[in-house]
Design a protein around this motif. Structure first.
Motif, short mmCIF file in Angstrom:
data_model
loop_
_atom_site.label_atom_id
_atom_site.label_comp_id
_atom_site.label_asym_id
_atom_site.label_seq_id
_atom_site.Cartn_x
_atom_site.Cartn_y
_atom_site.Cartn_z
N ASP A 55 0.83 -1.21 0.00
CA ASP A 55 0.00 0.00 0.00
C ASP A 55 0.87 1.26 0.00
O ASP A 55 0.59 2.22 -0.73
CB ASP A 55 -0.92 -0.01 1.23
CG ASP A 55 -1.90 1.13 1.22
OD1 ASP A 55 -2.65 1.27 0.22
OD2 ASP A 55 -1.93 1.91 2.20
N MET A 56 1.92 1.26 0.81
CA MET A 56 2.81 2.42 0.86
C MET A 56 3.49 2.63 -0.49
O MET A 56 3.65 3.77 -0.94
CB MET A 56 3.87 2.23 1.95
CG MET A 56 3.31 2.31 3.36
SD MET A 56 4.55 2.00 4.64
CE MET A 56 5.35 3.61 4.68
N GLY A 57 3.89 1.54 -1.15
CA GLY A 57 4.51 1.63 -2.47
C GLY A 57 3.56 2.23 -3.49
O GLY A 57 3.94 3.09 -4.29
N GLU A 58 2.31 1.76 -3.48
CA GLU A 58 1.31 2.28 -4.41
C GLU A 58 1.05 3.77 -4.19
O GLU A 58 0.76 4.50 -5.13
CB GLU A 58 0.00 1.50 -4.26
CG GLU A 58 0.07 0.08 -4.78
CD GLU A 58 -1.17 -0.74 -4.45
OE1 GLU A 58 -2.17 -0.15 -4.01
OE2 GLU A 58 -1.11 -1.96 -4.64
N ASN A 59 1.15 4.21 -2.94
CA ASN A 59 0.91 5.62 -2.60
C ASN A 59 2.19 6.46 -2.59
O ASN A 59 2.19 7.59 -2.13
CB ASN A 59 0.21 5.72 -1.24
CG ASN A 59 -1.20 5.18 -1.31
OD1 ASN A 59 -2.00 5.59 -2.15
ND2 ASN A 59 -1.51 4.23 -0.44
#
Length: 109
Positions: A55-59
């Motif tokens: 999720d952090m990577g996507e954001n």
């Protein structure tokens, strides 16, 4: 090849309050996973960390570096009260060792 979340620092401990095992990750102190066995707690926290990393990577958020991958110089500054500094200096002098060595010895205990 190990996934990035495999390099994080995991710990499983008993939670008396929850009456279950809790899985924790040092690099993500806000995350935990409760389970009835230590194995399930570890599996749960590892899965949670993997999901959070994704999720952090996507954001495009900064993902914490695993502690195990960081390089440490062995130096850090600690501020202590003057009376403690004096006490350590006296102990070092009486022991015939450096202040650094006595402080390092006490920190490693």
């Amino acid at each position: 090849m190990a996934q990035k979340n495999d390099k994080y620092t995991y710990r499983v401990t008993w939670s008396e309050e929850d009456n279950e095992y809790v899985g924790l990750c040092a690099e993500f102190p806000g995350l935990s996973w409760l389970a009835d066995t230590p194995e399930k707690a570890l599996k749960g926290i590892r899965k949670t960390v993997a999901e959070v990393i994704s999720d952090m990577g996507e954001n495009k958020e900064t993902i914490p570096e695993p502690i195990a991958c960081k390089r440490y110089s062995g130096k850090f500054m600690v501020r202590i009260p003057p009376h403690v500094h004096r006490k350590l200096a006296i102990q070092a002098a009486e022991s015939g060792i450096s202040l650094n060595r006595i402080a390092s010895s006490k920190l490693s205990q």
